[in-house]
Structure formats: C-alpha cells, structure tokens
Write an enzyme that holds these catalytic residues in place. Structure first.
Site, PDB file in Angstrom:
ATOM      1  N   HIS A   1      -1.734   5.291  15.749  1.00 30.87           N
ATOM      2  CA  HIS A   1      -0.507   5.406  14.955  1.00 30.87           C
ATOM      3  C   HIS A   1      -0.569   6.531  13.938  1.00 30.87           C
ATOM      4  O   HIS A   1       0.175   6.542  12.963  1.00 30.87           O
ATOM      5  CB  HIS A   1      -0.204   4.065  14.284  1.00 30.87           C
ATOM      6  CG  HIS A   1       0.093   2.981  15.279  1.00 30.87           C
ATOM      7  ND1 HIS A   1       0.044   1.627  14.952  1.00 30.87           N
ATOM      8  CD2 HIS A   1       0.441   3.039  16.601  1.00 30.87           C
ATOM      9  CE1 HIS A   1       0.347   0.917  16.034  1.00 30.87           C
ATOM     10  NE2 HIS A   1       0.584   1.748  17.034  1.00 30.87           N
TER      11      HIS A   1
ATOM     12  N   ASN B   1      -4.593   1.346  12.696  1.00 27.63           N
ATOM     13  CA  ASN B   1      -4.528   1.579  11.255  1.00 27.63           C
ATOM     14  C   ASN B   1      -4.358   3.057  10.943  1.00 27.63           C
ATOM     15  O   ASN B   1      -4.859   3.924  11.662  1.00 27.63           O
ATOM     16  CB  ASN B   1      -5.786   1.037  10.583  1.00 27.63           C
ATOM     17  CG  ASN B   1      -5.921  -0.462  10.776  1.00 27.63           C
ATOM     18  OD1 ASN B   1      -4.925  -1.166  10.897  1.00 27.63           O
ATOM     19  ND2 ASN B   1      -7.156  -0.949  10.827  1.00 27.63           N
ATOM     20  N   ILE B   2      -3.703   3.331   9.841  1.00 26.16           N
ATOM     21  CA  ILE B   2      -3.465   4.707   9.413  1.00 26.16           C
ATOM     22  C   ILE B   2      -4.270   5.057   8.165  1.00 26.16           C
ATOM     23  O   ILE B   2      -4.061   6.098   7.552  1.00 26.16           O
ATOM     24  CB  ILE B   2      -1.963   4.941   9.146  1.00 26.16           C
ATOM     25  CG1 ILE B   2      -1.432   3.963   8.077  1.00 26.16           C
ATOM     26  CG2 ILE B   2      -1.164   4.803  10.435  1.00 26.16           C
ATOM     27  CD1 ILE B   2       0.026   4.198   7.690  1.00 26.16           C
ATOM     28  N   ASP B   3      -5.212   4.179   7.798  1.00 26.89           N
ATOM     29  CA  ASP B   3      -5.929   4.362   6.536  1.00 26.89           C
ATOM     30  C   ASP B   3      -7.131   5.295   6.627  1.00 26.89           C
ATOM     31  O   ASP B   3      -7.693   5.693   5.617  1.00 26.89           O
ATOM     32  CB  ASP B   3      -6.366   3.009   5.965  1.00 26.89           C
ATOM     33  CG  ASP B   3      -7.098   2.143   6.981  1.00 26.89           C
ATOM     34  OD1 ASP B   3      -7.906   2.690   7.766  1.00 26.89           O
ATOM     35  OD2 ASP B   3      -6.847   0.924   7.011  1.00 26.89           O
TER      36      ASP B   3
ATOM     37  N   ASN C   1     -10.641 -12.793  15.427  1.00 25.12           N
ATOM     38  CA  ASN C   1      -9.311 -12.728  14.851  1.00 25.12           C
ATOM     39  C   ASN C   1      -8.942 -14.058  14.201  1.00 25.12           C
ATOM     40  O   ASN C   1      -9.480 -15.109  14.576  1.00 25.12           O
ATOM     41  CB  ASN C   1      -8.297 -12.419  15.962  1.00 25.12           C
ATOM     42  CG  ASN C   1      -7.093 -11.648  15.485  1.00 25.12           C
ATOM     43  OD1 ASN C   1      -7.215 -10.661  14.755  1.00 25.12           O
ATOM     44  ND2 ASN C   1      -5.916 -12.082  15.885  1.00 25.12           N
TER      45      ASN C   1
ATOM     46  N   CYS D   1      13.783  24.364   7.449  1.00 21.32           N
ATOM     47  CA  CYS D   1      15.089  23.856   7.889  1.00 21.32           C
ATOM     48  C   CYS D   1      15.738  22.892   6.906  1.00 21.32           C
ATOM     49  O   CYS D   1      16.884  22.497   7.097  1.00 21.32           O
ATOM     50  CB  CYS D   1      14.967  23.186   9.262  1.00 21.32           C
ATOM     51  SG  CYS D   1      14.153  21.569   9.226  1.00 21.32           S
TER      52      CYS D   1
ATOM     53  N   PRO E   1      -3.435  -4.499   1.919  1.00 22.92           N
ATOM     54  CA  PRO E   1      -2.626  -5.582   2.461  1.00 22.92           C
ATOM     55  C   PRO E   1      -2.091  -5.234   3.837  1.00 22.92           C
ATOM     56  O   PRO E   1      -1.856  -4.077   4.145  1.00 22.92           O
ATOM     57  CB  PRO E   1      -1.481  -5.714   1.440  1.00 22.92           C
ATOM     58  CG  PRO E   1      -1.383  -4.366   0.811  1.00 22.92           C
ATOM     59  CD  PRO E   1      -2.790  -3.826   0.778  1.00 22.92           C
ATOM     60  N   ASP E   2      -1.909  -6.278   4.679  1.00 23.86           N
ATOM     61  CA  ASP E   2      -1.397  -6.018   6.014  1.00 23.86           C
ATOM     62  C   ASP E   2       0.110  -6.198   6.068  1.00 23.86           C
ATOM     63  O   ASP E   2       0.779  -6.364   5.063  1.00 23.86           O
ATOM     64  CB  ASP E   2      -2.113  -6.887   7.057  1.00 23.86           C
ATOM     65  CG  ASP E   2      -1.842  -8.374   6.875  1.00 23.86           C
ATOM     66  OD1 ASP E   2      -0.868  -8.724   6.204  1.00 23.86           O
ATOM     67  OD2 ASP E   2      -2.612  -9.183   7.436  1.00 23.86           O
ATOM     68  N   PHE E   3       0.664  -6.168   7.281  1.00 22.19           N
ATOM     69  CA  PHE E   3       2.108  -6.189   7.452  1.00 22.19           C
ATOM     70  C   PHE E   3       2.666  -7.583   7.699  1.00 22.19           C
ATOM     71  O   PHE E   3       3.863  -7.777   7.616  1.00 22.19           O
ATOM     72  CB  PHE E   3       2.504  -5.299   8.645  1.00 22.19           C
ATOM     73  CG  PHE E   3       2.463  -3.836   8.337  1.00 22.19           C
ATOM     74  CD1 PHE E   3       3.617  -3.110   8.164  1.00 22.19           C
ATOM     75  CD2 PHE E   3       1.242  -3.171   8.210  1.00 22.19           C
ATOM     76  CE1 PHE E   3       3.589  -1.755   7.880  1.00 22.19           C
ATOM     77  CE2 PHE E   3       1.198  -1.818   7.936  1.00 22.19           C
ATOM     78  CZ  PHE E   3       2.373  -1.111   7.769  1.00 22.19           C
ATOM     79  N   ARG E   4       1.809  -8.555   8.054  1.00 16.65           N
ATOM     80  CA  ARG E   4       2.366  -9.796   8.558  1.00 16.65           C
ATOM     81  C   ARG E   4       1.858 -11.062   7.880  1.00 16.65           C
ATOM     82  O   ARG E   4       2.509 -12.091   7.937  1.00 16.65           O
ATOM     83  CB  ARG E   4       2.091  -9.909  10.073  1.00 16.65           C
ATOM     84  CG  ARG E   4       2.644  -8.713  10.843  1.00 16.65           C
ATOM     85  CD  ARG E   4       2.460  -8.857  12.344  1.00 16.65           C
ATOM     86  NE  ARG E   4       2.800  -7.621  13.032  1.00 16.65           N
ATOM     87  CZ  ARG E   4       4.026  -7.243  13.344  1.00 16.65           C
ATOM     88  NH1 ARG E   4       5.048  -8.011  13.020  1.00 16.65           N
ATOM     89  NH2 ARG E   4       4.251  -6.107  13.975  1.00 16.65           N
TER      90      ARG E   4
ATOM     91  N   SER F   1      -2.439  -8.578  15.617  1.00  8.24           N
ATOM     92  CA  SER F   1      -1.531  -9.574  16.197  1.00  8.24           C
ATOM     93  C   SER F   1      -1.186  -9.244  17.641  1.00  8.24           C
ATOM     94  O   SER F   1      -0.555 -10.047  18.324  1.00  8.24           O
ATOM     95  CB  SER F   1      -0.234  -9.622  15.370  1.00  8.24           C
ATOM     96  OG  SER F   1       0.417  -8.361  15.402  1.00  8.24           O
TER      97      SER F   1
ATOM     98  N   CYS G   1      11.429  20.270   4.011  1.00  9.53           N
ATOM     99  CA  CYS G   1      10.924  21.401   4.784  1.00  9.53           C
ATOM    100  C   CYS G   1      11.508  22.703   4.259  1.00  9.53           C
ATOM    101  O   CYS G   1      12.734  22.837   4.100  1.00  9.53           O
ATOM    102  CB  CYS G   1      11.286  21.224   6.254  1.00  9.53           C
ATOM    103  SG  CYS G   1      10.811  22.601   7.324  1.00  9.53           S
TER     104      CYS G   1
END
Length: 331
Positions: free
Chosen positions: A184, A165-167, A282, A220, A91-94, A259, A217
C-alpha cells in the site's frame, strides 16, 4: 517496535537501513506519550492464549517450529497488517476504541456545511482526496512514520514480506529491501495525483505535518500526496512483478495482524499451493483460515505474544531480543 517485524528480519541476512529511511527513526512524535501508553495497554489486554489449532491429521505448531529450526522451511512468505504495529503505538483502522478513526478530528464538514463522520475508506480514497484532502492531511500528521521484522531474514529463510502497512517499520527493523513489498505504498516519496509529477517528500511532509495543509503541484496545481496506494489506485508495480512467483514457490506463509479484508492482499494466503503450510498469528480467525484446512495452524491472540512463543519453541528468543536492542539503539 513490534516483535513481529524483528521476527521477519531475523528469518535473510543482516542489512543496514537505507540512509533515505533515516527519518523513520523518529518514533511517531505526533503521538503523545499518554496515548501511546493507552494504546499499549489496550493492545496487551488481549494476550495470546497460547492456543493453536490444526486438524489431527495435519500440521501442528510444534511441527512448524521444528521445520523452521532445521531450515526445512526456507521460502517463507509473510503477509502482515496493522496489528503488527500496534505495540509501537500506532493505532489500527478497525479495533474498537483503539482505531484512529474513533478520534473526533475525523468528523468532516460536507459541502452543505453539515457535519458527518468520515468512514475509514473515504480518507484513503483517491477521488475523495482530490475533492477534500484535509481529512487525510489531518491523519498524516498523526501517523507520518517514525519507526519497525528481521529474524527470518537473518536466518536466510525469508522469501518475501508483503506488508499492508505504510509506516515503514519493516525496513527500519532490518528487512532487506529486496525482501520487502510495501503493498500500500510508503511515505518516502510523493507524487501529484493529477499529472503524476514527482515532488520532494520533505516539502510534502512539511506542508502536511507542520502546516496542516495539502501540498499543491507547481506544474498543474493539483494536489500532491505521499506515495500511499489509495483506494481507486493501481497497486505498486513491484507487487505485480513478484506475487505470482512468490506464491507458487513458497513453502510456508505466515499471516500476522490483519483482518484479510482488503483486496488483493487478502487473497495471498489463498494463492499459495494447496500443499503449502499456512500459519495464522492473529486476534481473530480470518479469511479461509476459518475452514481449518489440514495444512493450517492457528495461534489466536496478540501478535507479539504469538511470535515470542514461536521463537521460544524454535530457540530464537535470545536473537529476537538482541535485534530489539539493536533497533532501540538506532532509535
């Protein structure tokens, strides 16, 4: 897997997927079959209407296809967004009713115990993550990569793919690492937000996906996250190193499934030379494509349908389907 990704990989030369990407071949096991089918139905509801537009004195879809067919375009720049991954069940963000943020799990609890809806940008804002990492942890459990361009790559015509995309699906589909800029970030490595110490990605994945916890982490005590570029963070160095030369030397920029609302990637189509042909595939006419420059061509509709139509016009459809079968075997 979306046709768009296979298209990119077919436009440099065949490459094997890096072994470190092998975990990407598990196709989004956290998305239920029913949800994937639902998203696929929603995605196919808006089909490419085979419409393209350009000014009478400018380029046409036919001329773009002819130039690709005969190799006159050989420095092709791809700018892609979430729309190219929808057919893979992501699924997308928008998009209304399909966005990942329509799910009630993204209602979060504030410090005063009030419940509010978490807006899209907050979940991927680095300062918000430090204060409250759990909304992103919940999201990561759902979208952690499993499987994705390659036709342009195989044809030796691809300059670069700039994906928002980060997939990781572009790499899985066979786009050469040197042809890919993941603007990204990605899920292949992890870093502490506070001290920048590198952490084992498998441990990070286990904490988020299996245990539903934010990894901490050991150096730290800060929170660790996959190397996704959150709002408030600097773009990957690779983007800064390549973008100027890529934009100045490209002869065709193809914009797919985005977009064009998130800077700086949204500006890439405007950074190319004025003589450069720009093709938009698009659902919506976005960015400066709305001005309908004489060098712009617009295919409004579903990304996969648009890519298939273009490949049919060029005579690449059989090769596109062959890549699809190859990737399906690897999956």
């Amino acid at each position: 897997m979306g046709l768009c990704c296979r298209f990119s990989a077919l436009i440099a030369s065949t490459t094997l997927v890096d072994p470190t990407l092998s975990f990407l071949l598990h196709r989004y096991s956290n998305l239920t079959a029913s949800r994937r089918n639902s998203l696929a139905r929603k995605s196919s509801a808006t089909r490419c209407n085979s419409s393209s537009s350009s000014r009478d004195d400018g380029v046409t879809l036919e001329s773009v296809a002819e130039s690709l067919k005969h190799g006159r375009f050989n420095q092709v720049l791809i700018v892609s967004g979430a729309g190219v991954s929808c057919s893979a069940g992501i699924p997308d963000f928008r998009t209304p009713d399909t966005t990942i943020f329509t799910n009630s799990i993204y209602h979060i609890q504030t410090d005063n115990s009030a419940i509010c809806s978490c807006y899209t940008e907050a979940i991927s804002d680095v300062d918000f993550y430090v204060k409250n990492p759990m909304p992103f942890v919940t999201l990561a459990k759902e979208i952690w990569p499993g499987v994705k361009y390659s036709l342009l790559d195989k044809k030796g015509l691809l300059k670069r793919v700039y994906t928002q995309n980060i997939d990781g699906l572009d790499a899985v589909a066979g786009v050469s690492p040197d042809r890919l800029v993941e603007c990204h970030g990605h899920f292949r490595s992890a870093t502490c937000v506070a001290c920048q110490t590198k952490h084992d990605i498998d441990s990070c994945k286990s904490s988020m996906v299996e245990n539903g916890e934010a990894p901490s982490c050991g150096v730290c005590g800060g929170v660790v996250k996959p190397d996704i570029t959150f709002f408030g963070e600097v773009m990957p160095q690779r983007f800064a190193e390549l973008i100027d030369d890529d934009c100045s030397s490209t002869d065709l920029v193809i914009v797919l499934g985005t977009s064009l609302m998130v800077a700086p990637v949204a500006s890439i189509p405007d950074w190319v030379p004025s003589r450069c042909t720009r093709l938009l595939i698009n659902r919506d006419v976005v960015g400066t494509f709305q001005l309908k420059n004489k060098n712009d061509v617009i295919m409004q509709g579903d990304c996969d349908e648009g890519v298939r139509k273009l490949c049919q016009m060029i005579g690449w459809e059989a090769e596109l389907d062959h890549i699809y079968r190859e990737v399906e075997v690897r999956m």
